[in-house]
Design a protein around this motif. Structure first.
Motif, PDB file in Angstrom:
ATOM      1  N   VAL A 215      57.700  23.605 -62.954  1.00  0.00           N
ATOM      2  CA  VAL A 215      56.247  23.417 -62.341  1.00  0.00           C
ATOM      3  C   VAL A 215      56.402  22.849 -60.845  1.00  0.00           C
ATOM      4  O   VAL A 215      56.993  22.110 -60.711  1.00  0.00           O
ATOM      5  CB  VAL A 215      55.930  22.305 -63.295  1.00  0.00           C
TER       6      VAL A 215
ATOM      7  N   MET B 227      57.611  18.086 -70.863  1.00  0.00           N
ATOM      8  CA  MET B 227      57.468  18.056 -69.485  1.00  0.00           C
ATOM      9  C   MET B 227      58.731  17.022 -69.185  1.00  0.00           C
ATOM     10  O   MET B 227      59.577  16.882 -70.072  1.00  0.00           O
ATOM     11  CB  MET B 227      56.342  17.202 -69.084  1.00  0.00           C
ATOM     12  N   SER B 228      59.010  16.770 -67.811  1.00  0.00           N
ATOM     13  CA  SER B 228      60.110  16.067 -67.277  1.00  0.00           C
ATOM     14  C   SER B 228      60.784  15.038 -68.156  1.00  0.00           C
ATOM     15  O   SER B 228      61.701  15.058 -68.659  1.00  0.00           O
ATOM     16  CB  SER B 228      59.894  15.451 -65.922  1.00  0.00           C
TER      17      SER B 228
ATOM     18  N   LYS C 257      53.433  22.803 -58.693  1.00  0.00           N
ATOM     19  CA  LYS C 257      52.083  22.126 -58.233  1.00  0.00           C
ATOM     20  C   LYS C 257      52.563  21.118 -57.143  1.00  0.00           C
ATOM     21  O   LYS C 257      53.333  20.674 -57.121  1.00  0.00           O
ATOM     22  CB  LYS C 257      51.185  21.663 -59.246  1.00  0.00           C
TER      23      LYS C 257
ATOM     24  N   ARG D  74      55.991  13.680 -57.042  1.00  0.00           N
ATOM     25  CA  ARG D  74      54.895  14.509 -56.345  1.00  0.00           C
ATOM     26  C   ARG D  74      54.172  13.407 -55.674  1.00  0.00           C
ATOM     27  O   ARG D  74      54.054  12.252 -56.096  1.00  0.00           O
ATOM     28  CB  ARG D  74      53.794  14.958 -57.282  1.00  0.00           C
TER      29      ARG D  74
ATOM     30  N   ILE E 189      48.765  26.474 -66.080  1.00  0.00           N
ATOM     31  CA  ILE E 189      49.299  25.497 -66.999  1.00  0.00           C
ATOM     32  C   ILE E 189      47.814  24.107 -66.803  1.00  0.00           C
ATOM     33  O   ILE E 189      47.947  23.207 -67.457  1.00  0.00           O
ATOM     34  CB  ILE E 189      50.463  24.652 -66.781  1.00  0.00           C
TER      35      ILE E 189
ATOM     36  N   MET F 237      49.961  18.614 -74.839  1.00  0.00           N
ATOM     37  CA  MET F 237      50.761  17.322 -73.944  1.00  0.00           C
ATOM     38  C   MET F 237      50.797  16.240 -75.141  1.00  0.00           C
ATOM     39  O   MET F 237      49.907  15.799 -75.559  1.00  0.00           O
ATOM     40  CB  MET F 237      49.948  17.330 -73.054  1.00  0.00           C
TER      41      MET F 237
ATOM     42  N   ARG G 215      57.719  22.824 -69.559  1.00  0.00           N
ATOM     43  CA  ARG G 215      57.237  22.720 -68.507  1.00  0.00           C
ATOM     44  C   ARG G 215      57.754  21.503 -67.553  1.00  0.00           C
ATOM     45  O   ARG G 215      57.349  20.565 -67.531  1.00  0.00           O
ATOM     46  CB  ARG G 215      55.711  22.888 -68.452  1.00  0.00           C
ATOM     47  N   VAL G 216      58.615  21.888 -66.782  1.00  0.00           N
ATOM     48  CA  VAL G 216      59.329  20.746 -66.118  1.00  0.00           C
ATOM     49  C   VAL G 216      59.112  20.974 -64.331  1.00  0.00           C
ATOM     50  O   VAL G 216      59.369  21.854 -63.899  1.00  0.00           O
ATOM     51  CB  VAL G 216      60.724  20.913 -66.295  1.00  0.00           C
ATOM     52  N   GLY G 217      58.470  19.873 -63.914  1.00  0.00           N
ATOM     53  CA  GLY G 217      58.139  19.689 -62.516  1.00  0.00           C
ATOM     54  C   GLY G 217      58.983  18.575 -61.756  1.00  0.00           C
ATOM     55  O   GLY G 217      60.202  19.208 -61.061  1.00  0.00           O
ATOM     56  N   SER G 218      58.931  17.598 -61.770  1.00  0.00           N
ATOM     57  CA  SER G 218      59.570  16.312 -61.154  1.00  0.00           C
ATOM     58  C   SER G 218      61.070  16.237 -61.310  1.00  0.00           C
ATOM     59  O   SER G 218      61.788  16.020 -60.630  1.00  0.00           O
ATOM     60  CB  SER G 218      58.779  15.100 -61.376  1.00  0.00           C
TER      61      SER G 218
HETATM   62  C1  LIG Z   1      52.567  18.649 -63.926  1.00  0.00           C
HETATM   63  C2  LIG Z   1      52.508  19.399 -65.125  1.00  0.00           C
HETATM   64  C3  LIG Z   1      53.721  19.285 -65.818  1.00  0.00           C
HETATM   65  C4  LIG Z   1      54.846  18.894 -65.026  1.00  0.00           C
HETATM   66  O1  LIG Z   1      54.996  17.537 -65.251  1.00  0.00           O
HETATM   67  P1  LIG Z   1      56.360  16.914 -64.803  1.00  0.00           P
HETATM   68  O2  LIG Z   1      56.198  15.435 -65.593  1.00  0.00           O
HETATM   69  O3  LIG Z   1      56.448  16.743 -63.180  1.00  0.00           O
HETATM   70  O4  LIG Z   1      57.583  17.513 -65.435  1.00  0.00           O
HETATM   71  C5  LIG Z   1      53.576  19.841 -67.016  1.00  0.00           C
HETATM   72  N1  LIG Z   1      52.655  20.379 -67.751  1.00  0.00           N
HETATM   73  C6  LIG Z   1      51.154  20.347 -67.085  1.00  0.00           C
HETATM   74  C7  LIG Z   1      50.170  20.557 -67.844  1.00  0.00           C
HETATM   75  C8  LIG Z   1      51.184  19.685 -65.654  1.00  0.00           C
HETATM   76  O5  LIG Z   1      50.051  19.399 -65.216  1.00  0.00           O
END
Ligand SMILES: *Cc1c(COP(=O)(O)O)cnc(C)c1O
Length: 220
Positions: free
Chosen positions: A24, A195-196, A26, A220, A68, A154, A211-214
């Protein structure tokens, strides 16, 4: 190895074969995406259409782009030519718009229905009843340029693992129960959850897409 590459490697090692990683990205600059790409990740998730479209323009064309974030109907056209999966479908109206733009681009766009599973009031998503209404709607049959390929959800943002696990488990059980609606257009193949902070729990509860971002790119 860059820290982005090391993080991806570390996460990949812990994933089951049936769970794929979406990085992820963004708010992150294209250089960060390029680094993830060079580390072998070709699946990216964004939550804003324009941001995704401008990154798409400059990055390699074999990337899978996942939408997403909450989606407005008037934005669908900017990604209809290239988006690979839309995770955040939360109304029939949106599905109709995606179908219209997919048709213009002569393609079929895969979509997930976003289901509300958390305790918090702020999260978007459909109820079980609303999802069933979509599956059984006469009008859906006419939308031949979209496919519903699964569900997204989520969990609550809480330290209490048992709540998170119970929410993921309820989504998986809904996913399984929705198999009875399967046809040419509806397939329960992808379960996008995790997620993370909670992707390990999500994976244990049957997620196919995390869905992994941070945890990859830092906060962020
Ligand atoms: C930002 C986001 C993520 C990732 O979140 P992290 O906590 O940074 O891994 C996953 N799913 C959705 C829908 C998001 O908006």
């Amino acid at each position: 190895m860059s820290s982005i590459a090391a993080n991806i490697d570390e996460i990949q090692k812990g994933l089951r074969q049936e769970t794929r990683l979406i990085a992820v990205t963004k708010t992150k600059p294209v250089e960060a995406l390029q680094e993830a790409y060079d580390a072998g990740n070709k699946r990216f998730g964004e939550n804003k259409v324009q941001e995704m479209a401008s990154k798409y323009e400059v990055l390699p064309k074999d990337i899978e782009w996942h939408m997403i974030g909450h989606l407005q109907t008037n934005k669908v056209k900017y990604m209809a030519s290239f988006v690979s999966l839309i995770h955040s479908v939360d109304s029939f109206k949106l599905l109709k718009e995606i179908n219209k733009e997919a048709r213009k681009n002569d393609r079929i766009i895969d979509c997930l229905l976003q289901i509300f599973i958390a305790r918090e009031e702020t999260k978007f998503g459909l109820s079980e009843e609303e999802a069933i209404e979509i599956f059984t709607s006469e009008e859906l049959r006419a939308l031949t340029n979209i496919r519903i390929t699964g569900l997204m959800g989520m969990a609550s943002n809480t330290e209490d693992e048992s709540i998170v696990r119970a929410e993921f488990r309820s989504l998986k059980s809904l996913f399984d129960s929705f198999k009875k609606y399967e046809n040419d257009q509806i397939k329960m193949q992808e379960l996008s959850m995790g997620m993370s902070g909670d992707y390990t729990i999500a994976m244990e509860e049957g997620s196919t897409l995390v869905r992994v971002g941070s945890a990859i790119f830092g906060s962020r």
